[in-house]
Every structure is written in C-alpha cells, then in structure tokens.
Scaffold this motif. Structure first.
Motif, PDB file in Angstrom:
ATOM      1  N   ASP A  86       0.811  -1.347   0.098  1.00  0.00           N
ATOM      2  CA  ASP A  86      -0.046  -0.123  -0.060  1.00  0.00           C
ATOM      3  C   ASP A  86       0.903   1.305  -0.002  1.00  0.00           C
ATOM      4  O   ASP A  86       0.505   2.219  -0.601  1.00  0.00           O
ATOM      5  CB  ASP A  86      -0.915   0.185   1.294  1.00  0.00           C
ATOM      6  N   ALA A  87       2.061   1.224   0.470  1.00  0.00           N
ATOM      7  CA  ALA A  87       2.880   2.294   0.721  1.00  0.00           C
ATOM      8  C   ALA A  87       3.780   2.659  -0.558  1.00  0.00           C
ATOM      9  O   ALA A  87       4.361   3.501  -0.810  1.00  0.00           O
ATOM     10  CB  ALA A  87       4.051   2.327   1.948  1.00  0.00           C
ATOM     11  N   GLY A  88       3.575   1.499  -1.619  1.00  0.00           N
ATOM     12  CA  GLY A  88       4.396   1.851  -2.769  1.00  0.00           C
ATOM     13  C   GLY A  88       5.335   0.627  -3.311  1.00  0.00           C
ATOM     14  O   GLY A  88       5.990   0.778  -4.412  1.00  0.00           O
ATOM     15  N   ALA A  89       5.299  -0.491  -2.519  1.00  0.00           N
ATOM     16  CA  ALA A  89       6.398  -1.485  -2.885  1.00  0.00           C
ATOM     17  C   ALA A  89       5.739  -2.225  -4.072  1.00  0.00           C
ATOM     18  O   ALA A  89       4.498  -2.690  -3.799  1.00  0.00           O
ATOM     19  CB  ALA A  89       6.330  -2.534  -1.604  1.00  0.00           C
ATOM     20  N   ASN A  90       6.343  -2.552  -4.992  1.00  0.00           N
ATOM     21  CA  ASN A  90       5.798  -3.040  -6.479  1.00  0.00           C
ATOM     22  C   ASN A  90       6.750  -4.135  -6.852  1.00  0.00           C
ATOM     23  O   ASN A  90       6.375  -4.735  -7.926  1.00  0.00           O
ATOM     24  CB  ASN A  90       5.716  -2.053  -7.494  1.00  0.00           C
ATOM     25  N   ALA A  91       7.608  -4.414  -6.280  1.00  0.00           N
ATOM     26  CA  ALA A  91       8.375  -5.707  -6.456  1.00  0.00           C
ATOM     27  C   ALA A  91       8.632  -6.415  -4.992  1.00  0.00           C
ATOM     28  O   ALA A  91       9.023  -6.046  -3.913  1.00  0.00           O
ATOM     29  CB  ALA A  91      10.013  -5.106  -6.784  1.00  0.00           C
ATOM     30  N   VAL A  92       8.398  -7.621  -5.193  1.00  0.00           N
ATOM     31  CA  VAL A  92       8.197  -8.679  -4.059  1.00  0.00           C
ATOM     32  C   VAL A  92       8.832 -10.032  -4.432  1.00  0.00           C
ATOM     33  O   VAL A  92       8.253 -10.721  -5.352  1.00  0.00           O
ATOM     34  CB  VAL A  92       6.784  -9.050  -3.584  1.00  0.00           C
ATOM     35  N   GLY A  93       9.944 -10.262  -3.710  1.00  0.00           N
ATOM     36  CA  GLY A  93      11.041 -11.520  -4.061  1.00  0.00           C
ATOM     37  C   GLY A  93      10.454 -12.676  -3.360  1.00  0.00           C
ATOM     38  O   GLY A  93      10.239 -13.735  -4.129  1.00  0.00           O
ATOM     39  N   GLY A  94       9.802 -12.621  -2.204  1.00  0.00           N
ATOM     40  CA  GLY A  94       9.374 -13.790  -1.659  1.00  0.00           C
ATOM     41  C   GLY A  94       9.331 -13.845  -0.146  1.00  0.00           C
ATOM     42  O   GLY A  94       9.649 -12.701   0.504  1.00  0.00           O
ATOM     43  N   ILE A  95       8.900 -14.936   0.498  1.00  0.00           N
ATOM     44  CA  ILE A  95       8.899 -14.936   1.900  1.00  0.00           C
ATOM     45  C   ILE A  95       9.530 -16.356   2.573  1.00  0.00           C
ATOM     46  O   ILE A  95       9.405 -17.232   1.722  1.00  0.00           O
ATOM     47  CB  ILE A  95       7.499 -14.884   2.679  1.00  0.00           C
ATOM     48  N   THR A  96      10.421 -15.995   3.370  1.00  0.00           N
ATOM     49  CA  THR A  96      10.803 -17.208   3.978  1.00  0.00           C
ATOM     50  C   THR A  96      10.546 -17.352   5.432  1.00  0.00           C
ATOM     51  O   THR A  96      10.742 -16.371   6.113  1.00  0.00           O
ATOM     52  CB  THR A  96      12.681 -17.468   3.648  1.00  0.00           C
ATOM     53  N   PHE A  97      10.468 -18.623   5.920  1.00  0.00           N
ATOM     54  CA  PHE A  97      10.201 -18.818   7.363  1.00  0.00           C
ATOM     55  C   PHE A  97      11.213 -19.549   8.053  1.00  0.00           C
ATOM     56  O   PHE A  97      11.825 -20.310   7.652  1.00  0.00           O
ATOM     57  CB  PHE A  97       8.721 -19.471   7.544  1.00  0.00           C
ATOM     58  N   GLY A  98      11.327 -19.482   9.316  1.00  0.00           N
ATOM     59  CA  GLY A  98      12.340 -20.257  10.167  1.00  0.00           C
ATOM     60  C   GLY A  98      12.101 -19.964  11.601  1.00  0.00           C
ATOM     61  O   GLY A  98      11.012 -19.597  11.894  1.00  0.00           O
ATOM     62  N   PHE A  99      13.256 -20.551  12.276  1.00  0.00           N
ATOM     63  CA  PHE A  99      13.015 -20.849  13.744  1.00  0.00           C
ATOM     64  C   PHE A  99      14.115 -19.883  14.573  1.00  0.00           C
ATOM     65  O   PHE A  99      15.286 -19.662  13.985  1.00  0.00           O
ATOM     66  CB  PHE A  99      13.270 -22.279  14.016  1.00  0.00           C
ATOM     67  N   SER A 100      13.932 -19.087  15.526  1.00  0.00           N
ATOM     68  CA  SER A 100      14.677 -18.235  16.104  1.00  0.00           C
ATOM     69  C   SER A 100      15.689 -19.236  16.882  1.00  0.00           C
ATOM     70  O   SER A 100      16.832 -18.860  17.279  1.00  0.00           O
ATOM     71  CB  SER A 100      13.882 -17.215  17.090  1.00  0.00           C
ATOM     72  N   ASN A 101      15.006 -20.324  17.610  1.00  0.00           N
ATOM     73  CA  ASN A 101      15.978 -21.341  18.412  1.00  0.00           C
ATOM     74  C   ASN A 101      15.623 -22.485  17.909  1.00  0.00           C
ATOM     75  O   ASN A 101      14.590 -23.313  18.617  1.00  0.00           O
ATOM     76  CB  ASN A 101      15.642 -20.951  19.887  1.00  0.00           C
ATOM     77  N   PRO A 102      16.369 -23.135  16.865  1.00  0.00           N
ATOM     78  CA  PRO A 102      15.937 -24.588  16.425  1.00  0.00           C
ATOM     79  C   PRO A 102      16.694 -25.665  17.390  1.00  0.00           C
ATOM     80  O   PRO A 102      16.461 -26.814  17.063  1.00  0.00           O
ATOM     81  CB  PRO A 102      16.600 -24.407  15.158  1.00  0.00           C
ATOM     82  N   ASP A 103      17.108 -25.171  18.595  1.00  0.00           N
ATOM     83  CA  ASP A 103      17.984 -26.280  19.329  1.00  0.00           C
ATOM     84  C   ASP A 103      16.959 -27.627  19.723  1.00  0.00           C
ATOM     85  O   ASP A 103      17.475 -28.617  19.676  1.00  0.00           O
ATOM     86  CB  ASP A 103      18.738 -25.732  20.485  1.00  0.00           C
TER      87      ASP A 103
END
Length: 276
Positions: A179-196
C-alpha cells in the motif's frame, strides 16, 4: 693337502703395502693362500651373525606381527522433527522505469522511504531492515511494427529484506508495504529463532533409526549388533522454507499461512559385529 701350520702367537692383521694391496701380517711359515681362506671364513661368519642380530631385533619390535581388523557394520540414520516457524523474512522493494536515469533513481528513493515509514508505523525496527540489492540498468525497447527507432529507458530497483519476529505478521506487514508503494516482491522465507529443541528431537530420531537399520541388517546376516564404535553427524544445508513469488497486488490481498517446517538430521554410526 695343506701341511700343518705352526700356531699363531699374535692376531692376523692386514697391512697395506706400497703397492696399495692388502697383505696379511703373518708369522713366517704360513702360506698366503691359507691366510686368504681364513679371512673369507671370518667375513662369512661375521655376516651371518649380523643378519641374525637384525632379524632378532625386528621380531622383538613387533614389525612382522600381523595386524587384525575388527568387523564392523556401518549405517546412516535419518531423523526429522516438525515445528511452527516463529520468524519470517520478507524480500520486497520498489522498481521504476524512466528515459532519464536520475528520474528513475529519484522515484525508487521516494518509494523506499514511504515503505520504510509504513513498516516503522507497524513496529518494525530499523535494525531489522537491510538493503539486499540496488541496481540501475539500461534497456532498449523495440516497437512491435519496426516503424520506429528503439527507445532507451533506464530501470532502477531497490530491494529490502525485512526480518519479522512472529511469522503470523507476514501478511499484515506485506500488505502495508504494498500500500505504501512496494511494487517488487521477491518472496517470503520462514524459520526458527531457536531450533535447538527441534534439532535434539531429530538427532534422537536419527540415532534410533540407525540402530533399527543395523539390527535389521545384522538379523539378515546372522550376526548381532554390538556397541557403537563411532558416531558422526552428517552436516548439510537446511531445506528452504515456503517460498512465494507473486505480483504485489495478489500478495497484498492473499493471506499467508506459515504452516510447519521440518528440521532434518543424519548420523553415520559404526557398530561392532558380534558373532552369535
């Protein structure tokens, strides 16, 4: 037949005469040929004694002892653990095209500033935003009917990586950026802050899987599985998280579901083989 010789009253020695040859220093009456045979016998005896001494020393040091190799069974175990991601990284930016390079750069500068203001309004810290690429290049656009000369334009693009604490906020943040003007989106990645914790679960499952594989192989071969001789964790890259690549308009209107991610561990274990 060699006539009997008088006993020697001193050791036999070799002297080098003026001719450069070795001649025996013997008492009078002993023939030269007999002295040469004595020397040959003496040298042969010393050589035999030296070889015996070397052979005995080699045996004492164990250099000729045969080496034994223990029978082992090698397997690789695989373990997986699943969990809901708690962090997300968005790649988004602003792209502009104009016949003038300076104008194109000004457009993306204004657009990125507006996007960053929108992210700050939603609580995204400046330290969680970084530039991943900044490019400007020239393009030649040719008319379809070939009736006109090609048009030269300049394309500029500024991409950001936005790290979020809380994967569920990815849709909200992305919509605000678009909405603010971003017109290029590469993608989204998800992960864990503490995968221990998940890694520990996957590691335990991998060791259990390796033991089961070893027992199955041993049962087929008619032997038993002994104690592990070595355990090695096989390192490898983590599989990437869900990746989305759509137009900005579609991304802003679509809900984003992080789902579950997996953590995988592989271990290589060598077991001693026990004969039944």
């Amino acid at each position: 037949m060699i006539p009997p010789q008088p006993p020697l009253d001193r050791p036999v020695s070799l002297l080098q005469g003026r001719t450069g040859r070795l001649t025996p220093d013997l008492p009078p009456g002993i023939p030269l040929g007999h002295s040469l045979r004595l020397r040959l016998r003496l040298l042969v005896g010393l050589s035999v004694l030296l070889l015996l001494a070397l052979f005995t020393g080699a045996i004492a040091q164990g250099s000729v002892a045969p080496a034994t190799e223990e029978s082992v069974l090698s397997v690789v175990g695989h373990g997986v653990a699943y969990g809901e991601p708690d962090i997300a990284t968005l790649e988004l930016g602003v792209s502009a095209t104009d016949p003038d390079a300076g104008t194109a750069m000004n457009e993306i500068d204004e657009g990125i500033a507006a996007v960053m203001d929108a992210l700050a309004g939603l609580g995204v810290q400046e330290r969680d935003i970084r530039t991943t690429s900044f490019n400007i290049w020239r393009e030649e656009r040719f008319p379809r009917d070939d009736s006109e000369n090609p048009v030269t334009v300049f394309r500029a693009q500024h991409m950001l990586a936005v790290e979020l604490e809380g994967a569920q906020r990815a849709g909200e943040i992305l919509s605000a950026a678009v909405d603010a003007g971003a017109n290029a989106v590469g993608g989204i990645t998800f992960g864990f802050s503490n995968p221990d914790e998940l890694e520990a679960q996957a590691r335990e499952a991998a060791v259990k899987d390796a033991r089961e594989r070893a027992q199955q192989l041993a049962s087929v071969a008619g032997v038993a599985v002994g104690a592990p001789l070595s355990i090695e964790e096989i390192s490898g890259s983590q599989p990437p998280g869900p990746y989305f690549e759509r137009s900005a308009a579609v991304m802003s209107a679509s809900p984003i579901a992080p789902g579950e991610l997996s953590v995988e561990i592989r271990v290589a274990i060598r077991y001693r083989i026990e004969m039944q």
